[in-house]
Design an enzyme around this catalytic site. Structure first.
Site, mmCIF file in Angstrom:
data_model
loop_
_atom_site.group_PDB
_atom_site.id
_atom_site.type_symbol
_atom_site.label_atom_id
_atom_site.label_comp_id
_atom_site.label_asym_id
_atom_site.label_seq_id
_atom_site.Cartn_x
_atom_site.Cartn_y
_atom_site.Cartn_z
ATOM 1 N N GLU A 47 69.784 90.918 35.547
ATOM 2 C CA GLU A 47 68.424 90.841 36.292
ATOM 3 C C GLU A 47 68.459 91.217 37.681
ATOM 4 O O GLU A 47 69.417 90.770 38.380
ATOM 5 C CB GLU A 47 67.815 89.528 35.994
ATOM 6 C CG GLU A 47 66.261 89.454 36.610
ATOM 7 C CD GLU A 47 65.752 88.194 36.085
ATOM 8 O OE1 GLU A 47 65.011 88.207 35.188
ATOM 9 O OE2 GLU A 47 65.717 87.153 37.161
ATOM 10 N N ASP A 58 60.405 82.054 44.207
ATOM 11 C CA ASP A 58 61.947 81.986 44.380
ATOM 12 C C ASP A 58 62.114 80.723 45.607
ATOM 13 O O ASP A 58 61.627 80.659 46.328
ATOM 14 C CB ASP A 58 62.324 83.300 45.059
ATOM 15 C CG ASP A 58 62.494 84.165 44.018
ATOM 16 O OD1 ASP A 58 63.624 84.008 42.859
ATOM 17 O OD2 ASP A 58 62.147 85.320 44.153
#
Length: 267
Positions: A47, A58
């Site tokens: 990824e 995030d």
């Protein structure tokens, strides 16, 4: 061709540990070396994230990785160049590309999908474009043979899971907890249904589990609950951060040492 790599991987192997790497972290050359090292160590999927200034999903470890990549001069164009370099060295590995919606909108759907495929992306996850607003992008991606990934949260109701499953043509990305990447997944006490098992009951597509995985036991638990893919990102980003001042060889060596036990959990 790249989406075909992903479909073949999912059809021929039950479990995939997918390291997450920010393209360009800590610099373009080392970023390529890390991805190649992951594949040589046994990673069957990657990824890859394009650095973005406001990564809403995030946590601190990935935010720091993004800052390192941006400090090394990596833009969206640069991220595609890094991914293309990785693709040259890893021609048989599926790449799931994670990108935030502003970067897709700024480039334009058709150009973004075309550039992503040209750089080697197999599938695309845009966590901040909701299903109701994703039809146009999905159509462009399918025309470009770029797989669509949809994200499912622990709180997603069954009817919505079924909608997301129908809209995905690559896999469903299930978050291990409500919140940002890097935090410990809170799956409850004994007998509590896992996020993967809950989604599995309402979905047909392969399932990827991310957010909070950092140990071989966690990866094994993900696979035991029905996941096909386990993504490990923040844990590896912290390893890269800790070694960042010691040169490329030390960064890659530390990364490989942290990754190998996780890869072993897929065997």
């Amino acid at each position: 061709m790249s989406f075909a790599l992903l479909k073949h991987a999912l059809a021929t192997r039950a479990h995939h540990v997918s390291p997450f790497l920010v393209l360009g972290d800590p610099n373009p050359e080392t970023s390529v070396a890390l991805a190649v090292a992951a594949v040589k160590a046994g990673a069957t999927m990657l990824e890859l994230g394009i650095p973005f200034s406001d990564p809403c999903a995030d946590g601190p470890a990935i935010q720091k990785a993004i800052l390192r990549a941006r400090a090394s001069g990596v833009s969206t164009d640069g991220a595609f160049e890094v991914m293309a370099a990785i693709r040259t060295k890893c021609p048989e590995t599926p790449f799931n590309l994670l990108v935030y919606g502003n970067l897709v909108h700024a480039r334009g759907y058709e150009r973004f999908a075309r550039d992503a495929v040209a750089a080697g992306a197999s599938s695309l996850l845009v966590p901040d474009i909701p299903l109701e607003e994703s039809t146009g992008l999905a159509g462009v991606c399918r025309a470009a043979k770029l797989g669509i990934v949809q994200m499912v949260a622990p709180s997603t109701p069954p009817a919505r899971i079924a909608q997301l499953d129908a809209a995905a043509d690559a896999f469903l990305y299930v978050t291990g907890h409500q919140g940002i990447t890097g935090a410990d997944s809170k799956r409850g006490g004994a007998g509590t249904e896992s996020p993967v098992a809950r989604v599995r009951a309402h979905a047909k597509k392969p399932i990827c589990l991310g957010f909070g995985l950092k140990s071989a036991d966690g990866v094994r638990e993900a696979f035991a609950s029905g996941a096909s893919i386990a993504v490990v990102g923040s844990h590896l980003a912290r390893v890269i951060e800790a070694a960042a001042s010691r040169g490329r060889e030390e960064i890659v060596s530390s990364f490989e040492n942290a990754l190998r036990p996780l890869l072993g959990a897929a065997e």
